[in-house]
Design an enzyme around this catalytic site. Structure first.
Site, PDB file in Angstrom:
ATOM      1  N   ASP A   1       3.312 -39.785   1.992  1.00 11.62           N
ATOM      2  CA  ASP A   1       2.796 -38.864   1.143  1.00 11.62           C
ATOM      3  C   ASP A   1       2.301 -39.790  -0.113  1.00 11.62           C
ATOM      4  OD1 ASP A   1       4.791 -39.555  -0.618  1.00 11.62           O
ATOM      5  OD2 ASP A   1       5.841 -37.861  -0.249  1.00 11.62           O
TER       6      ASP A   1
ATOM      7  N   TRP B   1       9.067 -34.379  31.806  1.00 11.22           N
ATOM      8  CA  TRP B   1       9.106 -33.022  32.045  1.00 11.22           C
ATOM      9  C   TRP B   1       7.978 -32.430  33.209  1.00 11.22           C
ATOM     10  CZ3 TRP B   1      13.506 -33.009  30.822  1.00 11.22           C
ATOM     11  CH2 TRP B   1      14.213 -33.154  29.441  1.00 11.22           C
TER      12      TRP B   1
ATOM     13  N   PRO C   1      13.599 -27.653  24.245  1.00 13.83           N
ATOM     14  CA  PRO C   1      13.552 -27.168  22.806  1.00 13.83           C
ATOM     15  C   PRO C   1      14.425 -27.188  21.963  1.00 13.83           C
ATOM     16  CG  PRO C   1      13.248 -25.482  24.468  1.00 13.83           C
ATOM     17  CD  PRO C   1      13.661 -26.710  25.339  1.00 13.83           C
ATOM     18  N   ILE C   2      14.350 -27.156  20.582  1.00 11.36           N
ATOM     19  CA  ILE C   2      15.237 -27.292  19.597  1.00 11.36           C
ATOM     20  C   ILE C   2      15.702 -25.996  19.258  1.00 11.36           C
ATOM     21  CG2 ILE C   2      15.848 -27.987  17.364  1.00 11.36           C
ATOM     22  CD1 ILE C   2      14.054 -30.330  17.230  1.00 11.36           C
TER      23      ILE C   2
END
Length: 141
Positions: free
Chosen positions: A17, A47, A60-61
């Protein structure tokens, strides 16, 4: 003891940033890459292969808990250590510890995250969690 896999990530100027520290969403991008790297290094296929052979589209989370200990900046090289902290019937807890080596040679923890993930299939309408394949647990142990 849980199997542990490491990978390294060099921080680029564009990862930071305006204050010169890593913009926090980048950690989650790197953790996702570390998760996939973990399974590849343990011997699971990509995958795109599991979706054809088993219908498994990925991991997936479901939840992520991250704690940031100190900042990191461009030109730092992070070491991301990943392991499976806990296997459950339809989910697992994957732990990531991110560290860097200081100019003096000390290893410094930068952040740690526990992700709850599931192996998922697409039933045509939505993704759904399936039982964690026993052979995958064996490969990762």
């Amino acid at each position: 003891m849980a199997r542990s896999i490491t990978m390294q990530q060099r921080i680029e100027f564009g990862d930071c940033d305006p204050a010169g520290i890593v913009w926090f969403p980048n950690y989650h991008r790197w953790l996702d890459a570390a998760s996939r790297n973990y399974f590849i290094k343990c011997g699971l296929p990509p995958w795109r292969q599991t979706v054809v052979e088993r219908g498994i589209v990925g991991t997936p989370i479901v939840s992520c808990n991250a704690s940031f200990v100190c900042t990191a900046s461009y030109d730092d090289v992070l070491t991301i250590e990943t392991c499976i902290k806990e296997w459950r019937r339809k989910s697992f807890v994957q732990r990531h510890s991110v560290s860097r080596t200081t100019p003096g040679g000390d290893v410094q923890l930068v952040m740690r995250a526990d992700e709850i993930r599931v192996f998922a299939m697409n039933d045509g309408e939505r993704l759904r969690a399936i039982e964690v394949p026993a052979d995958y647990i064996e490969l990762c142990s």
